[in-house]
Motif scaffolding. Structure first.
Motif, PDB file in Angstrom:
ATOM      1  N   GLN A 170       0.820  -1.215   0.000  1.00  0.00           N
ATOM      2  CA  GLN A 170       0.000   0.000   0.000  1.00  0.00           C
ATOM      3  C   GLN A 170       0.855   1.267   0.000  1.00  0.00           C
ATOM      4  O   GLN A 170       0.552   2.234  -0.708  1.00  0.00           O
ATOM      5  N   ARG A 171       1.897   1.296   0.791  1.00  0.00           N
ATOM      6  CA  ARG A 171       2.739   2.490   0.878  1.00  0.00           C
ATOM      7  C   ARG A 171       3.468   2.757  -0.433  1.00  0.00           C
ATOM      8  O   ARG A 171       3.829   3.894  -0.731  1.00  0.00           O
ATOM      9  N   LEU A 172       3.641   1.741  -1.254  1.00  0.00           N
ATOM     10  CA  LEU A 172       4.435   1.860  -2.476  1.00  0.00           C
ATOM     11  C   LEU A 172       3.610   2.177  -3.713  1.00  0.00           C
ATOM     12  O   LEU A 172       4.080   2.890  -4.597  1.00  0.00           O
ATOM     13  N   VAL A 173       2.389   1.653  -3.786  1.00  0.00           N
ATOM     14  CA  VAL A 173       1.580   1.853  -4.999  1.00  0.00           C
ATOM     15  C   VAL A 173       0.189   2.394  -4.703  1.00  0.00           C
ATOM     16  O   VAL A 173      -0.617   2.546  -5.618  1.00  0.00           O
ATOM     17  N   GLY A 174      -0.109   2.700  -3.445  1.00  0.00           N
ATOM     18  CA  GLY A 174      -1.436   3.200  -3.112  1.00  0.00           C
ATOM     19  C   GLY A 174      -2.402   2.073  -2.787  1.00  0.00           C
ATOM     20  O   GLY A 174      -2.168   0.908  -3.127  1.00  0.00           O
ATOM     21  N   SER A 175      -3.493   2.429  -2.153  1.00  0.00           N
ATOM     22  CA  SER A 175      -4.415   1.409  -1.633  1.00  0.00           C
ATOM     23  C   SER A 175      -5.156   0.652  -2.731  1.00  0.00           C
ATOM     24  O   SER A 175      -5.400  -0.550  -2.606  1.00  0.00           O
ATOM     25  N   ILE A 176      -5.510   1.324  -3.820  1.00  0.00           N
ATOM     26  CA  ILE A 176      -6.318   0.673  -4.855  1.00  0.00           C
ATOM     27  C   ILE A 176      -5.508  -0.391  -5.593  1.00  0.00           C
ATOM     28  O   ILE A 176      -5.948  -1.536  -5.752  1.00  0.00           O
ATOM     29  N   VAL A 177      -4.311  -0.033  -6.053  1.00  0.00           N
ATOM     30  CA  VAL A 177      -3.469  -0.996  -6.770  1.00  0.00           C
ATOM     31  C   VAL A 177      -2.994  -2.094  -5.828  1.00  0.00           C
ATOM     32  O   VAL A 177      -2.987  -3.284  -6.184  1.00  0.00           O
ATOM     33  N   ALA A 178      -2.637  -1.707  -4.605  1.00  0.00           N
ATOM     34  CA  ALA A 178      -2.154  -2.707  -3.637  1.00  0.00           C
ATOM     35  C   ALA A 178      -3.226  -3.746  -3.337  1.00  0.00           C
ATOM     36  O   ALA A 178      -2.922  -4.937  -3.177  1.00  0.00           O
ATOM     37  N   ALA A 179      -4.471  -3.308  -3.234  1.00  0.00           N
ATOM     38  CA  ALA A 179      -5.558  -4.251  -2.943  1.00  0.00           C
ATOM     39  C   ALA A 179      -5.688  -5.283  -4.049  1.00  0.00           C
ATOM     40  O   ALA A 179      -5.913  -6.473  -3.783  1.00  0.00           O
ATOM     41  N   ARG A 180      -5.523  -4.858  -5.303  1.00  0.00           N
ATOM     42  CA  ARG A 180      -5.627  -5.824  -6.398  1.00  0.00           C
ATOM     43  C   ARG A 180      -4.446  -6.780  -6.390  1.00  0.00           C
ATOM     44  O   ARG A 180      -4.591  -7.971  -6.685  1.00  0.00           O
TER      45      ARG A 180
END
Length: 384
Positions: A170-180
């Motif tokens: 999440q800290r690296l790519v944001g919550s939306i991309v990290a969730a996927r």
């Protein structure tokens, strides 16, 4: 300037030496590497090397030029700036130009234990041996390295649990991309646990960790525990040298410490106008920054300032993810049809005509093309 010493055996050190020659420097270059083997790339260590598909010989960097004096097994112990001398375990070396590229080492949670990490080829050799008898593995840390290790372990048919303080990636790519990304990892069989309070490894001193205990009291045990919790810049040898050390070796916008000393790669830290220090521990930054540092050492103020592209990539769970540009809020994220349908996608953050960040999700776009899409706030193309 006739005698330049490069301290370090990493991609940053090798690139700096090569750039000095490309820029026309015809004096002597001495490259000091603490490791006993020739310089190699660390990128495959969490992937092909850990899986046993690539040997040390497969990941060696191209040999440095024959007119560069590469000395392996040489550890820098201290630096005398006044007399321009590097003191090593095999003697003292005089210089009139110095490149500091000593990189970083794995951060450890429990130094009293035999803690497993993935930082150099010896770590991979040791872990491959340990994995033969292990069926369950606990990975602590959900950044690029931790997730790549977890992906490789699933390819080896190991049961994998991953723990982190925050949702992985999440800290690296944001919550939306990290969730996927996590959704794909879950489908691959990864079990996740998030505890903001962190974990404590436990076991007998001198022995391997038996597991980890979270701040909320939950205990995780496994046949093998691997830590992937960041790195620590190798600056101890510079203590007492007079150099400013704050999160690394402090450099200016041209990667200079002073006129005759530069630093690049994981060990370099740049002072920002905000008052903070910025260190970018990535392969791309190491390469680009070392080129800038070498030019600054030779050309001074005539050399261009270093503008990081903030480019990085990761391969995990069948995903090929490439990112260019600094972190941007999810509120600025623009998705495309490919993302919405679950296919190849190109995501952008910021104004459509001047995105501050671009992410390729299983996208064919080459790194140089991706970087060219990333613009700064004035709308000018970033250096690539």
């Amino acid at each position: 300037m006739q005698n330049i010493v490069v301290v370090g055996g990493s991609i940053a050190a090798v690139t700096a030496a090569e750039t000095l020659r490309l820029e026309g420097f015809d004096g002597s270059i001495t490259l000091l590497s603490q490791e006993s083997v020739a310089p190699y790339t660390r990128v495959p260590l969490s992937k092909g090397a850990l899986a046993g598909r690539e040997s040390l010989e497969d990941i060696f960097l191209p040999s440095v030029s024959g007119d560069v004096d590469l000395r392996t097994g040489v550890r820098a112990d201290s630096l005398d700036l006044n007399n321009r001398v590097v003191h090593t375990n095999s003697g003292s070396i005089v210089w009139d130009g110095l490149v500091i590229a000593t990189g970083a080492r794995a951060r450890r949670l429990a130094p009293e234990l035999r803690e497993f990490v993935v930082r150099d080829h010896r770590d991979c050799d040791e872990l491959r041996d340990e994995l033969v008898a292990a069926s369950s593995v606990l990975v602590v840390g959900g950044g690029f390295l931790g997730m790549e290790i977890a992906s490789t372990l699933r390819q080896l048919d190991k049961s994998v649990t991953l723990i982190d303080r925050e949702p992985p990636m999440q800290r690296l790519v944001g919550s939306i991309v990290a969730a996927r990304i996590r959704d794909v990892a879950l489908e691959a069989g990864i079990l996740f646990h998030v505890d903001p309070g962190g974990v404590e490894l436990f076991g007998e001193p001198g022995s391997r960790p038996l597991g980890a205990k979270t701040s909320c009291g939950r205990v995780f045990e496994a046949d093998l525990v691997i830590s992937a919790v960041g790195d620590v810049p190798n600056v101890e040898w510079l203590a007492g040298s007079g150099l400013k050390l704050a999160g690394g070796v402090c450099v200016d916008s041209r990667c200079r410490v002073r006129a005759d000393v530069v630093a690049a790669g994981d060990v370099a830290s740049r002072f920002l106008h905000s008052g903070n220090e910025l260190r970018i521990p990535s392969w791309t930054n190491a390469v680009d920054q070392s080129r800038a540092a070498a030019r600054a050492l030779l050309h001074g103020d005539a050399a261009p300032e270093y503008v990081p592209s903030h480019y990085f990539w990761t391969e995990q769970f069948g995903l090929d993810i490439k990112v260019s540009g600094p972190m941007a809020p999810d509120s600025e994220l623009e998705t495309d049809e490919g993302w919405n349908s679950g296919g190849s996608s190109l995501l952008t953050w910021g104004p459509p005509d001047a995105p501050r960040r671009v992410l390729g999700w299983n996208h064919h776009l080459r790194p140089a093309q991706l970087k060219r899409l990333t613009r700064n706030r004035s709308g000018l193309l970033r250096a690539t």
